[in-house]
Every structure is written in structure tokens, then in C-alpha cells.
Design a protein around this motif. Structure first.
Motif, PDB file in Angstrom:
ATOM      1  N   TYR A  38       0.693  -1.325   0.116  1.00  0.00           N
ATOM      2  CA  TYR A  38       0.149   0.081  -0.043  1.00  0.00           C
ATOM      3  C   TYR A  38       0.899   1.332   0.021  1.00  0.00           C
ATOM      4  O   TYR A  38       2.082   1.213   0.395  1.00  0.00           O
ATOM      5  CB  TYR A  38      -1.041   0.058   1.231  1.00  0.00           C
ATOM      6  CG  TYR A  38      -1.940  -1.154   1.388  1.00  0.00           C
ATOM      7  CD1 TYR A  38      -3.322  -0.950   0.445  1.00  0.00           C
ATOM      8  CD2 TYR A  38      -1.801  -2.054   2.006  1.00  0.00           C
ATOM      9  CE1 TYR A  38      -4.087  -1.937   0.602  1.00  0.00           C
ATOM     10  CE2 TYR A  38      -2.622  -3.301   2.245  1.00  0.00           C
ATOM     11  CZ  TYR A  38      -3.722  -3.005   1.330  1.00  0.00           C
ATOM     12  OH  TYR A  38      -4.727  -3.983   1.205  1.00  0.00           O
ATOM     13  N   PHE A  39       0.325   2.306  -0.452  1.00  0.00           N
ATOM     14  CA  PHE A  39       0.923   3.685  -0.538  1.00  0.00           C
ATOM     15  C   PHE A  39       0.386   4.245   0.855  1.00  0.00           C
ATOM     16  O   PHE A  39      -0.769   4.524   1.239  1.00  0.00           O
ATOM     17  CB  PHE A  39       0.474   4.482  -1.634  1.00  0.00           C
ATOM     18  CG  PHE A  39       1.148   5.755  -1.722  1.00  0.00           C
ATOM     19  CD1 PHE A  39       2.370   6.138  -2.384  1.00  0.00           C
ATOM     20  CD2 PHE A  39       0.548   6.849  -1.115  1.00  0.00           C
ATOM     21  CE1 PHE A  39       2.892   7.405  -2.166  1.00  0.00           C
ATOM     22  CE2 PHE A  39       1.114   8.154  -0.962  1.00  0.00           C
ATOM     23  CZ  PHE A  39       2.482   8.233  -1.758  1.00  0.00           C
ATOM     24  N   ASP A  40       1.249   4.939   1.549  1.00  0.00           N
ATOM     25  CA  ASP A  40       1.048   5.657   2.762  1.00  0.00           C
ATOM     26  C   ASP A  40       0.610   7.093   2.568  1.00  0.00           C
ATOM     27  O   ASP A  40       1.515   7.721   2.515  1.00  0.00           O
ATOM     28  CB  ASP A  40       2.251   5.401   3.745  1.00  0.00           C
ATOM     29  CG  ASP A  40       1.830   5.791   5.277  1.00  0.00           C
ATOM     30  OD1 ASP A  40       0.835   6.779   5.247  1.00  0.00           O
ATOM     31  OD2 ASP A  40       2.610   5.776   6.104  1.00  0.00           O
ATOM     32  N   VAL A  41      -0.613   7.282   2.341  1.00  0.00           N
ATOM     33  CA  VAL A  41      -1.219   8.613   1.939  1.00  0.00           C
ATOM     34  C   VAL A  41      -0.701   9.649   2.952  1.00  0.00           C
ATOM     35  O   VAL A  41      -0.281  10.767   2.253  1.00  0.00           O
ATOM     36  CB  VAL A  41      -2.505   8.507   2.045  1.00  0.00           C
ATOM     37  CG1 VAL A  41      -3.144   9.934   1.843  1.00  0.00           C
ATOM     38  CG2 VAL A  41      -3.220   7.788   0.943  1.00  0.00           C
ATOM     39  N   LYS A  42      -0.681   9.278   4.177  1.00  0.00           N
ATOM     40  CA  LYS A  42      -0.369  10.389   4.975  1.00  0.00           C
ATOM     41  C   LYS A  42       1.114  10.852   5.164  1.00  0.00           C
ATOM     42  O   LYS A  42       1.544  11.666   5.805  1.00  0.00           O
ATOM     43  CB  LYS A  42      -0.856  10.076   6.625  1.00  0.00           C
ATOM     44  CG  LYS A  42      -2.245  10.331   6.707  1.00  0.00           C
ATOM     45  CD  LYS A  42      -2.702  10.218   8.092  1.00  0.00           C
ATOM     46  CE  LYS A  42      -4.126  10.583   8.386  1.00  0.00           C
ATOM     47  NZ  LYS A  42      -4.579  10.498   9.811  1.00  0.00           N
ATOM     48  N   SER A  43       2.017   9.843   4.643  1.00  0.00           N
ATOM     49  CA  SER A  43       3.248  10.310   4.353  1.00  0.00           C
ATOM     50  C   SER A  43       3.528  11.011   3.166  1.00  0.00           C
ATOM     51  O   SER A  43       4.777  11.714   3.204  1.00  0.00           O
ATOM     52  CB  SER A  43       3.918   8.892   4.152  1.00  0.00           C
ATOM     53  OG  SER A  43       4.160   8.490   2.806  1.00  0.00           O
ATOM     54  N   TRP A  44       2.714  11.510   2.581  1.00  0.00           N
ATOM     55  CA  TRP A  44       3.027  12.489   1.485  1.00  0.00           C
ATOM     56  C   TRP A  44       2.071  13.771   1.800  1.00  0.00           C
ATOM     57  O   TRP A  44       0.639  13.631   1.321  1.00  0.00           O
ATOM     58  CB  TRP A  44       2.499  11.794   0.161  1.00  0.00           C
ATOM     59  CG  TRP A  44       2.924  12.542  -1.049  1.00  0.00           C
ATOM     60  CD1 TRP A  44       2.309  13.276  -2.037  1.00  0.00           C
ATOM     61  CD2 TRP A  44       4.342  12.841  -1.654  1.00  0.00           C
ATOM     62  NE1 TRP A  44       2.675  13.818  -2.822  1.00  0.00           N
ATOM     63  CE2 TRP A  44       4.005  13.957  -2.621  1.00  0.00           C
ATOM     64  CE3 TRP A  44       5.667  12.553  -1.115  1.00  0.00           C
ATOM     65  CZ2 TRP A  44       5.268  14.124  -3.356  1.00  0.00           C
ATOM     66  CZ3 TRP A  44       6.656  13.339  -1.545  1.00  0.00           C
ATOM     67  CH2 TRP A  44       6.574  14.051  -2.950  1.00  0.00           C
ATOM     68  N   PRO A  45       2.636  14.701   2.352  1.00  0.00           N
ATOM     69  CA  PRO A  45       1.556  16.061   2.535  1.00  0.00           C
ATOM     70  C   PRO A  45       0.920  16.481   1.177  1.00  0.00           C
ATOM     71  O   PRO A  45      -0.134  17.205   1.579  1.00  0.00           O
ATOM     72  CB  PRO A  45       2.694  16.802   3.171  1.00  0.00           C
ATOM     73  CG  PRO A  45       3.805  16.052   3.710  1.00  0.00           C
ATOM     74  CD  PRO A  45       3.903  15.072   2.584  1.00  0.00           C
ATOM     75  N   ALA A  46       1.542  16.516   0.125  1.00  0.00           N
ATOM     76  CA  ALA A  46       0.941  17.122  -1.018  1.00  0.00           C
ATOM     77  C   ALA A  46      -0.346  16.234  -1.533  1.00  0.00           C
ATOM     78  O   ALA A  46      -0.980  16.834  -2.396  1.00  0.00           O
ATOM     79  CB  ALA A  46       1.850  17.252  -2.277  1.00  0.00           C
ATOM     80  N   TYR A  47      -0.589  15.173  -0.809  1.00  0.00           N
ATOM     81  CA  TYR A  47      -1.737  14.303  -1.338  1.00  0.00           C
ATOM     82  C   TYR A  47      -2.972  15.106  -1.381  1.00  0.00           C
ATOM     83  O   TYR A  47      -3.344  15.699  -0.581  1.00  0.00           O
ATOM     84  CB  TYR A  47      -1.791  12.956  -0.638  1.00  0.00           C
ATOM     85  CG  TYR A  47      -2.790  12.003  -1.238  1.00  0.00           C
ATOM     86  CD1 TYR A  47      -2.655  11.371  -2.333  1.00  0.00           C
ATOM     87  CD2 TYR A  47      -3.969  11.712  -0.838  1.00  0.00           C
ATOM     88  CE1 TYR A  47      -3.131  10.295  -2.993  1.00  0.00           C
ATOM     89  CE2 TYR A  47      -5.063  11.084  -1.275  1.00  0.00           C
ATOM     90  CZ  TYR A  47      -4.436  10.037  -2.510  1.00  0.00           C
ATOM     91  OH  TYR A  47      -5.387   9.321  -3.015  1.00  0.00           O
ATOM     92  N   GLY A  48      -3.497  14.965  -2.735  1.00  0.00           N
ATOM     93  CA  GLY A  48      -4.801  15.749  -2.853  1.00  0.00           C
ATOM     94  C   GLY A  48      -4.580  17.078  -3.673  1.00  0.00           C
ATOM     95  O   GLY A  48      -5.654  17.836  -3.966  1.00  0.00           O
ATOM     96  N   GLU A  49      -3.437  17.254  -4.136  1.00  0.00           N
ATOM     97  CA  GLU A  49      -3.249  18.548  -4.736  1.00  0.00           C
ATOM     98  C   GLU A  49      -3.725  18.560  -6.096  1.00  0.00           C
ATOM     99  O   GLU A  49      -4.271  19.773  -6.375  1.00  0.00           O
ATOM    100  CB  GLU A  49      -1.765  18.868  -4.787  1.00  0.00           C
ATOM    101  CG  GLU A  49      -0.979  17.802  -5.676  1.00  0.00           C
ATOM    102  CD  GLU A  49       0.540  18.080  -5.546  1.00  0.00           C
ATOM    103  OE1 GLU A  49       1.002  19.266  -5.846  1.00  0.00           O
ATOM    104  OE2 GLU A  49       1.560  16.839  -5.625  1.00  0.00           O
ATOM    105  N   LEU A  50      -3.877  17.425  -6.661  1.00  0.00           N
ATOM    106  CA  LEU A  50      -4.576  17.292  -8.048  1.00  0.00           C
ATOM    107  C   LEU A  50      -6.167  17.695  -7.918  1.00  0.00           C
ATOM    108  O   LEU A  50      -6.723  18.488  -8.838  1.00  0.00           O
ATOM    109  CB  LEU A  50      -4.291  16.193  -8.800  1.00  0.00           C
ATOM    110  CG  LEU A  50      -4.775  16.336 -10.028  1.00  0.00           C
ATOM    111  CD1 LEU A  50      -4.408  17.264 -11.214  1.00  0.00           C
ATOM    112  CD2 LEU A  50      -4.376  14.653 -10.776  1.00  0.00           C
ATOM    113  N   SER A  51      -6.779  17.142  -7.058  1.00  0.00           N
ATOM    114  CA  SER A  51      -8.266  17.148  -7.101  1.00  0.00           C
ATOM    115  C   SER A  51      -8.865  18.202  -5.991  1.00  0.00           C
ATOM    116  O   SER A  51      -9.733  18.599  -6.179  1.00  0.00           O
ATOM    117  CB  SER A  51      -8.681  15.872  -6.351  1.00  0.00           C
ATOM    118  OG  SER A  51      -8.244  15.547  -5.202  1.00  0.00           O
ATOM    119  N   GLY A  52      -7.752  18.893  -5.287  1.00  0.00           N
ATOM    120  CA  GLY A  52      -8.076  19.768  -4.248  1.00  0.00           C
ATOM    121  C   GLY A  52      -8.578  19.432  -3.086  1.00  0.00           C
ATOM    122  O   GLY A  52      -9.350  20.343  -2.424  1.00  0.00           O
TER     123      GLY A  52
END
Length: 472
Positions: free
Chosen positions: A146-160
Motif C-alpha cells: 500500500y501507499f501511505d497517504v499520510k506520508s505524502w503531505p501534498a496528497y490531494g493537490e490535483l483534486s483539491g
């Protein structure tokens, strides 16, 4: 060139500047070949084919990669229902997609990789993400990664979107996850899954997650950084969001620009297999012709939704008949046939296309040129008519609608269903007759009526306009 596009990441129209002078690299998410394509799928193919043609017409060498997802949950389910091997099922419908692309004049990509052929690249990408602390193998020994979503602070930048506001998908398998919003890079083999639909990895036997495969294939064929990533609006989240996160978390810049085309809708809903409101591509082509369907899909701006109806398809067929009527009239005047690629398009057409691929404005220029060309023919201005004919063919070449182009050879040979063509041609003649009557040119109006009569068509003037029928 001053091409500008709407970048979904920046959420605004921005100037396009390629990474390498004179070259453009594009990655488009291709089909998941679980069943036959519908018009919603093919809109993306048509829109990005037009983009590619315009960039090439503007002097760029374009590399276009479009993948095929040939193994995933839906394919395994559908193939089991059909009682055929999953790989045979995928290959069958991959062929259906290719046939649909050909029927709509979509040129093949530079290369079209399959997910199943790129497992080593996916394993390498997972290894990098795990080493960087952004992914993990499930502790339950399932083989999931799995990809650890919370490890990547920029997650959500494309969808806002913000991670804390997200919810796990209702159909997501929660086994082995640290956080329900983490997404699968690799899916461990489950009892009952076909053994042939799994591959060995350092973390267990299994198969690719949907998001991982696109990042791996884009990197293999376009490098760590490329120009444009394209796809339908429905892919922006979670698919493209996850691609962006995992690629950049692995240290790869990935796409500079993100382009998304809007949906084809039925009764206001996005066309999708799950809703059952699909319109089969080949059935639509059989009824209206491939070029008419392409015009229907390419004519509206790529970021605007299209409502599907018989009336809208018939209107596209009538528009195409107007185009072909002019090409036939003006073509008889030309002593030589010009190569559209060697003829420049009108400046207004270029301006429209350079403004975020503005096909509605480009079509306005096209039909304006046709009107001017028809007027030139009526005035016996042969030079102006021939010039208009060359310009129209150049514009049609960019839009992928030139009937003399190689990709339409199958329509020239087979002819297809000529009903929409006949309807459109008669409608164009009746429009000319209406205009002649409006300017009280009775001889011209009568001549058109008599011409139609000679081929067995009867014209009747009604309060709502002229109506034609076959004479008994």
C-alpha cells in the motif's frame, strides 16, 4: 506557437512550454478492457487525437503513449461470468476498442503498452517507495502493498481534496491497511483467483494495482518527467491523484500539465457501464457514420459535457453533409488536389485551437470558410473557391475529419450506412432552396426542386418548412 491549455493541477489556463524544444510527450490513460467501448470512453481518444494533430500541425514531434489495463478485478469478474480465460477476455475487448478507434479515425499511439508486460517496472517503483518510507507491505502476509497517504503531505493537490476529509471507497478491501485511505500498489493473490493472473514479488505473489501500472509505464517510455498527462475527468480522483503522489514520492517529477476531458452524459448522468446507460460505439457508427460521430465528440470544447441524443447525432451528420457538399462542389473546380498538411489553416482557426484547444471556435471558422467558398462558387470566382477548398481540407485534417485521409479509407471502400449522408445532403440542398426563395430567385429554387425530383424525391412546402419524401 502560443498554445495555452487548462492545467488541472494549477486550475487555470497557462502557456504551454514543452520540456524539450520541438518535442511533446503525452501519456493518456487507456482502456480497461473488460467489455465493449461506449461513446464516453471514445471521447477521450478523439479529444487527445485532435490535440496530437494540432501539436503536429504546429511543428512539434509528438510521442503519445496510451496504455491498456489488461488485468484487474473487473476483468477477472467479467471473464468468469463469460466462462473464458481472463487473458482471452481482455484480448477480445482490446480488439473491440481498437476497432472503435479505427472507426472514428483515431490514429494509433506511438506505443501502446499493456500492464501485464511491465511487472518488473512496477516492482522497482514499489521498492523505491518502500525505501523512501511512502509505501509498506501489509503485515498480515497477504502480499498486498500500500501507499501511505499520510506520508505524502501534498496528497490531494490535483483534486483539491484534503486527506482528513477523504473517506475510503465503499468497495475497498481494508485488509492489511494502516489507514483506510491508503491505496493498493499491489494486490496479493487470493484463493479462487486465477493463478495465471499473478506474479512473484519480494512481498508475495499477486497482481498490479490500477494506479501503479500507469506510473510505471509512463516512466518507462517517457522518462521521469514528461509534458502532458491526459484522461477523462472521472480519472482525476482517485486514479490521477494517486499516480501523481506515488510518482513524485518516488522522486520523479512526472507530468508538467494535466488535461481532463469532460463526460458524455445521458439524461444528465455520466455515461458508464455501472449505470448501464451506455451507447455502443459501433452501433452509433453503423447508424450515423464514423466521421459524424467523431464530429459530435470533437466539436464541443473538450472540457464541456456532451448530452447524448439521437437528435444531437443527427445534427452532427447534417453538419458533416454540409462540409462534404462543399468539398464536392469545390473539388470539381480544382485541377490538382493539394496536400492539407502543406496548406496553412486560417489565422482565426489557429487562434481558436491555441486557446485551450477551442474546437467550437475552430468549427465556426471552418463553416464560415465553407460559406465564403460556396458564395465564391456561385459568383464563378474559381480562385477563391479553390483557396477555400484547400483551407477547409487543412482544417479538417487537424480535426481528423478529412474524408480523403488514409484513416477514412474504410468508409470510402465500404460506404457504410448512407442514410445519414443522404439526409444531410438533401437538407443542405433544401437550405439552398430556402435561401433562393428568400431572395426571390425563383428559377434557382425551382431548379433545386427539379434536381431532387429527377432522383425520385418530392419536395412539399409546409408552414414549418420544406419536407421531402420518396415519390411513389
Amino acid at each position: 506557437m502560443s498554445f495555452r491549455l487548462y492545467d488541472s493541477l494549477r486550475r487555470q489556463i497557462v502557456p504551454f512550454e514543452p520540456l524539450r524544444a520541438g518535442e511533446v510527450s503525452i501519456y493518456c490513460c487507456g482502456p480497461t478492457v473488460q467489455s465493449a467501448p461506449h461513446l464516453g470512453h471514445i471521447r477521450k481518444e478523439v479529444n487527445f487525437d485532435v490535440l496530437r494533430r494540432w501539436l503536429e500541425a504546429s511543428g512539434y514531434a509528438v510521442t503519445l503513449i496510451t496504455n491498456v489495463t489488461d488485468v484487474d478485478d473487473k476483468i477477472l469478474i467479467k471473464s468468469a461470468e463469460a466462462e473464458r480465460p481472463w487473458w482471452a477476455h481482455a484480448y477480445l475487448f482490446e480488439g473491440e476498442f481498437h476497432r472503435a478507434f479505427r472507426e472514428l479515425g483515431v490514429r494509433p499511439p506511438t506505443y501502446e503498452p499493456r500492464a501485464t508486460g511491465h511487472v518488473p517496472e512496477m516492482i522497482e517503483l514499489m521498492r523505491i517507495l518502500i525505501d523512501n518510507g511512502h509505501a509498506y507491505a501489509a503485515a498480515d502476509g497477504s502480499g498486498d502493498v500500500y501507499f501511505d497517504v499520510k506520508s505524502w503531505p501534498a496528497y490531494g493537490e490535483l483534486s483539491g481534496m484534503k486527506v482528513d476529509e477523504m473517506e475510503a471507497a465503499e468497495d475497498a478491501d481494508p485488509r492489511g491497511k494502516r489507514d483506510p485511505r491508503d491505496f493498493a500498489l499491489w494486490k496479493g493473490h487470493k484463493p479462487g483467483d486465477p493463478e495465471s493472473a499473478s506474479w512473484d514479488t519480494p512481498w508475495g505473489r499477486g497482481r498490479p494495482g490500477w494506479h501503479l501500472e500507469c506510473s510505471a509505464m509512463a516512466g518507462k517510455y517517457l522518462g521521469d518527467a514528461f509534458d502532458i498527462h491526459g484522461g477523462g475527468l472521472d480519472l482525476r480522483f482517485p486514479h490521477h491523484e494517486n499516480e501523481l503522489a506515488q510518482s513524485r514520492a518516488a522522486g520523479r517529477p512526472f507530468a508538467t500539465y494535466w488535461m481532463h476531458n469532460a463526460w458524455v452524459t445521458l439524461a444528465g448522468e455520466k455515461m458508464s457501464k455501472s449505470l448501464g446507460n451506455t451507447a455502443d460505439v459501433l452501433s452509433a457508427v453503423a447508424k450515423h457514420g464514423g466521421r459524424a460521430i467523431r464530429l459530435y465528440l470533437a466539436g464541443p470544447h473538450y472540457r464541456s459535457s456532451i448530452e447524448l441524443s439521437d437528435a444531437s447525432l443527427a445534427e452532427a451528420a447534417a453538419q458533416l453533409a454540409r462540409i462534404d457538399s462543399f468539398l464536392a462542389r469545390a473539388g470539381r473546380l480544382a485541377t490538382t488536389t493539394s496536400d492539407p498538411s502543406e496548406v496553412g489553416v486560417p489565422a482565426a482557426f489557429a487562434d481558436a485551437m491555441n486557446d485551450d484547444l477551442g474546437t467550437p471556435g475552430a468549427l465556426a471558422v471552418l463553416f464560415g470558410t465553407i460559406r465564403e467558398g460556396n458564395s465564391a462558387i456561385d459568383a464563378d470566382n474559381t480562385a477563391a473557391a479553390i483557396a477555400a477548398h484547400a483551407a477547409v481540407r487543412a482544417m479538417l485534417g487537424v480535426l481528423g475529419l478529412d474524408p480523403a485521409a488514409p484513416e477514412w479509407a474504410h468508409e470510402r471502400v465500404t460506404g457504410g450506412d448512407l442514410t445519414p449522408v443522404v439526409d444531410g445532403l438533401v437538407a443542405a440542398l433544401l437550405e439552398q432552396r430556402t435561401q433562393a426563395r428568400a431572395r426571390k430567385d425563383w428559377p434557382a429554387a425551382d431548379a433545386i426542386r427539379d434536381q431532387l425530383a429527377t432522383i425520385g424525391l418530392k419536395v412539399e412546402d409546409t408552414p414549418t418548412g420544406p419536407r421531402w419524401s420518396l415519390e411513389n
